[in-house]
Design a protein around this motif. Structure first.
Motif, PDB file in Angstrom:
ATOM      1  N   GLU B  76      84.482  38.850 -58.644  1.00 22.87           N
ATOM      2  CA  GLU B  76      83.531  39.961 -58.800  1.00 22.87           C
ATOM      3  C   GLU B  76      84.238  41.304 -58.606  1.00 22.87           C
ATOM      4  O   GLU B  76      83.907  42.281 -59.259  1.00 22.87           O
ATOM      5  CB  GLU B  76      82.412  39.851 -57.761  1.00 22.87           C
ATOM      6  N   LYS B  79      86.872  41.721 -61.617  1.00 17.42           N
ATOM      7  CA  LYS B  79      86.185  42.040 -62.878  1.00 17.42           C
ATOM      8  C   LYS B  79      85.287  43.272 -62.758  1.00 17.42           C
ATOM      9  O   LYS B  79      84.662  43.684 -63.722  1.00 17.42           O
ATOM     10  CB  LYS B  79      85.326  40.852 -63.320  1.00 17.42           C
ATOM     11  N   LYS B  80      85.183  43.802 -61.553  1.00 17.26           N
ATOM     12  CA  LYS B  80      84.391  45.000 -61.265  1.00 17.26           C
ATOM     13  C   LYS B  80      82.898  44.804 -61.484  1.00 17.26           C
ATOM     14  O   LYS B  80      82.145  45.775 -61.566  1.00 17.26           O
ATOM     15  CB  LYS B  80      84.883  46.203 -62.094  1.00 17.26           C
ATOM     16  N   THR B  81      82.460  43.554 -61.616  1.00 20.72           N
ATOM     17  CA  THR B  81      81.016  43.318 -61.772  1.00 20.72           C
ATOM     18  C   THR B  81      80.284  43.690 -60.488  1.00 20.72           C
ATOM     19  O   THR B  81      79.089  43.973 -60.519  1.00 20.72           O
ATOM     20  CB  THR B  81      80.745  41.837 -62.108  1.00 20.72           C
ATOM     21  N   ILE B  82      81.012  43.712 -59.391  1.00 25.51           N
ATOM     22  CA  ILE B  82      80.388  44.031 -58.102  1.00 25.51           C
ATOM     23  C   ILE B  82      79.872  45.476 -58.058  1.00 25.51           C
ATOM     24  O   ILE B  82      78.953  45.792 -57.317  1.00 25.51           O
ATOM     25  CB  ILE B  82      81.384  43.767 -56.945  1.00 25.51           C
ATOM     26  N   TYR B  83      80.460  46.341 -58.880  1.00 27.27           N
ATOM     27  CA  TYR B  83      80.049  47.754 -58.883  1.00 27.27           C
ATOM     28  C   TYR B  83      78.550  47.919 -59.142  1.00 27.27           C
ATOM     29  O   TYR B  83      77.906  48.761 -58.547  1.00 27.27           O
ATOM     30  CB  TYR B  83      80.811  48.546 -59.959  1.00 27.27           C
ATOM     31  N   THR B  84      78.062  47.102 -60.076  1.00 27.37           N
ATOM     32  CA  THR B  84      76.644  47.274 -60.429  1.00 27.37           C
ATOM     33  C   THR B  84      75.719  46.587 -59.419  1.00 27.37           C
ATOM     34  O   THR B  84      74.523  46.809 -59.462  1.00 27.37           O
ATOM     35  CB  THR B  84      76.357  46.731 -61.842  1.00 27.37           C
ATOM     36  N   ILE B  85      76.266  45.760 -58.537  1.00 22.91           N
ATOM     37  CA  ILE B  85      75.407  45.107 -57.528  1.00 22.91           C
ATOM     38  C   ILE B  85      75.356  45.964 -56.261  1.00 22.91           C
ATOM     39  O   ILE B  85      74.280  46.291 -55.763  1.00 22.91           O
ATOM     40  CB  ILE B  85      75.956  43.705 -57.134  1.00 22.91           C
ATOM     41  N   VAL B  86      76.542  46.345 -55.770  1.00 21.51           N
ATOM     42  CA  VAL B  86      76.584  47.110 -54.518  1.00 21.51           C
ATOM     43  C   VAL B  86      75.941  48.498 -54.706  1.00 21.51           C
ATOM     44  O   VAL B  86      75.450  49.088 -53.752  1.00 21.51           O
ATOM     45  CB  VAL B  86      78.046  47.201 -54.005  1.00 21.51           C
ATOM     46  N   PHE B 252      85.809  49.311 -52.580  1.00 22.36           N
ATOM     47  CA  PHE B 252      86.018  48.722 -53.911  1.00 22.36           C
ATOM     48  C   PHE B 252      86.653  49.775 -54.807  1.00 22.36           C
ATOM     49  O   PHE B 252      85.955  50.558 -55.430  1.00 22.36           O
ATOM     50  CB  PHE B 252      84.697  48.210 -54.503  1.00 22.36           C
ATOM     51  N   ARG B 253      87.965  49.808 -54.835  1.00 25.50           N
ATOM     52  CA  ARG B 253      88.684  50.853 -55.575  1.00 25.50           C
ATOM     53  C   ARG B 253      88.670  50.608 -57.066  1.00 25.50           C
ATOM     54  O   ARG B 253      88.752  49.474 -57.479  1.00 25.50           O
ATOM     55  CB  ARG B 253      90.124  50.896 -55.113  1.00 25.50           C
TER      56      ARG B 253
END
Lengths: 321, 253
Positions: B76, B79-86, B252-253
């Motif tokens: 996550e 792939k930077k998918t975490i950006y839209t969750i956090v 998350f850089r």
């Protein structure tokens, strides 16, 4: 919740220092940044690559923690997850769960805001329609083009009907049609009373869209205000004059008035730096019965401001070094 | 609700992952292969089927827990998918818990499918099924819960490859902790303290191994079973809390 006159985004002395490399060398990405975004405006957050735009936005969205300073969204500190309840966010070059269809994708994000049932179904239909993706509702995201991903990304940013929409480089990597579509969408959001803050290094887009802009370089704020104010500040409005059939004596009379002069056959092009010089040059033309072909003001642009500020920062860095 | 949505999404992600199906097919083939091996043995073939069956369920379940578990968070982030969750009103621990529950659900269903395969083989060979088999399956699931939590913990601060190595190491050492203690008791001073400390800190995964009971048809008292379950759940809760604390501090850089 922020009151009507309270800034929607408030940043005070925000700072981010990263530690990089084996020895943990300190790199300041954002350095004492302060700015406000007011309700209902389209706010451009501009700067060259590596200026600290994305770092600032990530601090606003709780993805990274500030090293110093404070920031609030809609009156709440950014560290509070509930601050994001009425905020929509599109990251730079977004990556999404590519195994989901656009419908499943939006449903998932809707659930994260506590949206359920028919209200969510309706919202998904509206958003797919808004971003022109109704035809791809059952298509997995892995089959999408970059433009389609950007559109569905904007749809997820709007799923909670946010008061504030933060878009990180929404036009980057898009073709001219895609960029225009995003611009139109931002203007539509403004019409519906939403506040939009977007970062960009494409100045033309910002000039067309923004009520106000902030420009940062090397993590510091170098300019902030209305676009027209900023681009006219400290610049002179030059005028380009093109004339035919001006006699040699007339040319000699115009020459001291112009900052630049080019002769091409019987055509003369002169750049005049002020209104007084324009008036005097026109008097010369009349006296010599020359034919005025065009008189065009050189409009200063955000790009001029950008380059001017970049040079300033470069010089300051060199002096400091 | 948010945790559940993330769990369902993780489960859906697992279902659309080819790795899972490959491992599941291999597991079923292994369980089925006991039918061939039993022809090579004289007598005791009941034990062989049970041993190979439970061993396969355990081995492939652990592989899924490790190789899907290490990607739960690190993928996550990569792939930077975490950006839209956090960036949504979701607390970081809710994200972690959702990811963990999603993979746990996947493992539970996988174990059920593999167990069904084993029961089918046992049924074909008229092998009597005792309650202790289901108790052993239950403790295997508890072991998966711990291994998944270990993988999740490592994936909150290290890369997928390192997480896999660390988790695999914990899995191996976890099955050797009784030996660590026995070895420590033969030592003096610092060595003894270190080994005994490791015995108490690392998960004692041998507690969840009831294969011997199943093959020898020895029942496990309910009291013991409850103790094993309490240990498994408490250890998992501890790992998840530790993962949350680390994850909460991450940029998350």
């Amino acid at each position: 919740m922020a009151s009507a006159d309270e800034p929607v985004v408030n940043i005070q002395q925000l700072q981010k220092v990263f530690r990089v490399g084996f020895w943990g060398r300190r790199v300041t990405a954002v350095d004492g940044l302060s700015l406000d975004v007011q309700r209902g405006e389209v706010f451009g957050f501009l700067g060259p690559n590596g200026a600290g735009k994305t770092t600032t936005i990530k601090m606003l969205m709780g993805l990274i923690y500030p090293s110093g300073g404070t920031a609030t969204l809609l009156g709440r500190p950014v560290a509070d997850p509930s601050a994001k309840a009425k905020v929509g966010f599109l990251p730079e070059s977004p990556y999404f769960y590519d195994y989901l269809t656009s419908q499943e994708f939006l449903r998932f994000y809707g659930h994260l805001f506590g949206l359920l049932g028919s209200a969510l179904d309706k919202r998904i239909d509206e958003l797919l329609d808004l971003v022109g993706m109704t035809h791809a509702r059952d298509l997995q995201l892995r089959k999408f083009s970059k433009g389609m991903l950007q559109r569905v990304g904007i749809a997820q940013a709007l799923i909670n009907n946010p008061d504030l929409v933060i878009l990180d480089e929404p036009m980057s990597g898009l073709d001219p049609i895609g960029r225009k579509e995003v611009r139109d969408l931002i203007l539509r959001l403004k019409e519906t009373g939403k506040t939009v803050m977007f970062s960009s290094h494409i100045l033309h887009d910002a000039e067309l869209l923004c009520d106000r802009v902030a420009m940062i370089m090397k993590g510091r704020l170098v300019a902030c205000g209305q676009v027209s104010e900023l681009i006219n500040h400290g610049t002179t409005q030059e005028v380009e004059m093109v004339v035919d059939r001006l006699s040699p004596k007339g040319i000699e009379e115009v020459r001291p008035l112009a900052t630049k002069m080019v002769l091409h056959g019987e055509r003369v092009m002169a750049v005049l730096a002020s209104q007084r010089q324009v008036d005097e040059a026109l008097d010369v033309l009349r006296a010599h019965k020359a034919k005025l072909v065009s008189l065009i003001p050189h409009k200063a642009s955000l790009e001029d401001l950008f380059i001017r500020e970049a040079k300033g920062v470069q010089q300051a860095t060199e002096v400091h070094a | 609700m948010k945790v559940l949505s993330i769990a369902v999404n993780t489960f859906r992600e697992n279902l659309r992952d080819k790795l899972l199906y490959n491992l599941l097919i291999f597991a079923l083939l292994m369980i089925g292969s006991s039918l061939i091996f039993m022809r090579l043995t004289l007598g005791e073939f009941h034990r062989l089927i049970l041993d190979i069956g439970l061993g396969s369920i355990n081995f492939f379940g652990v592989l899924i827990a490790i190789f899907v578990g290490i990607g739960l968070v690190s993928k996550e982030i990569e792939k930077k998918t975490i950006y839209t969750i956090v960036s949504k009103p979701v607390a970081r621990f809710q994200f972690l818990l959702g990811k963990y529950m999603g993979l746990s659900l996947t493992l539970l269903i996988n174990t059920a499918i593999m167990a069904a395969g084993l029961l089918a083989v046992l049924h074909c060979q008229d092998v009597p099924v005792h309650a202790v088999l289901f108790k052993a399956l239950g403790t295997i699931v508890l072991e998966f819960m711990i291994i998944t939590a270990v993988a999740l913990l490592f994936s909150t601060f290290s890369s997928a490859t390192l997480s896999a190595i660390f988790t695999l190491a914990i899995y191996v050492i976890g099955h050797l902790t009784p030996d660590l203690k026995a070895f420590g008791q033969k030592m003096e001073g610092l060595g003894r303290t270190v080994l005994e400390g490791m015995y108490y800190i690392l998960p004692n995964l041998e507690r969840f191994n009831l294969k011997g009971h199943v093959t020898h048809q020895l029942d496990v008292p309910v009291g013991d079973l409850l103790m094993i379950a309490a240990y498994g759940m408490a250890y998992t809760a501890f790992l998840l809390m530790l993962a949350s604390v680390i994850f909460q501090r991450r940029d998350f850089r």
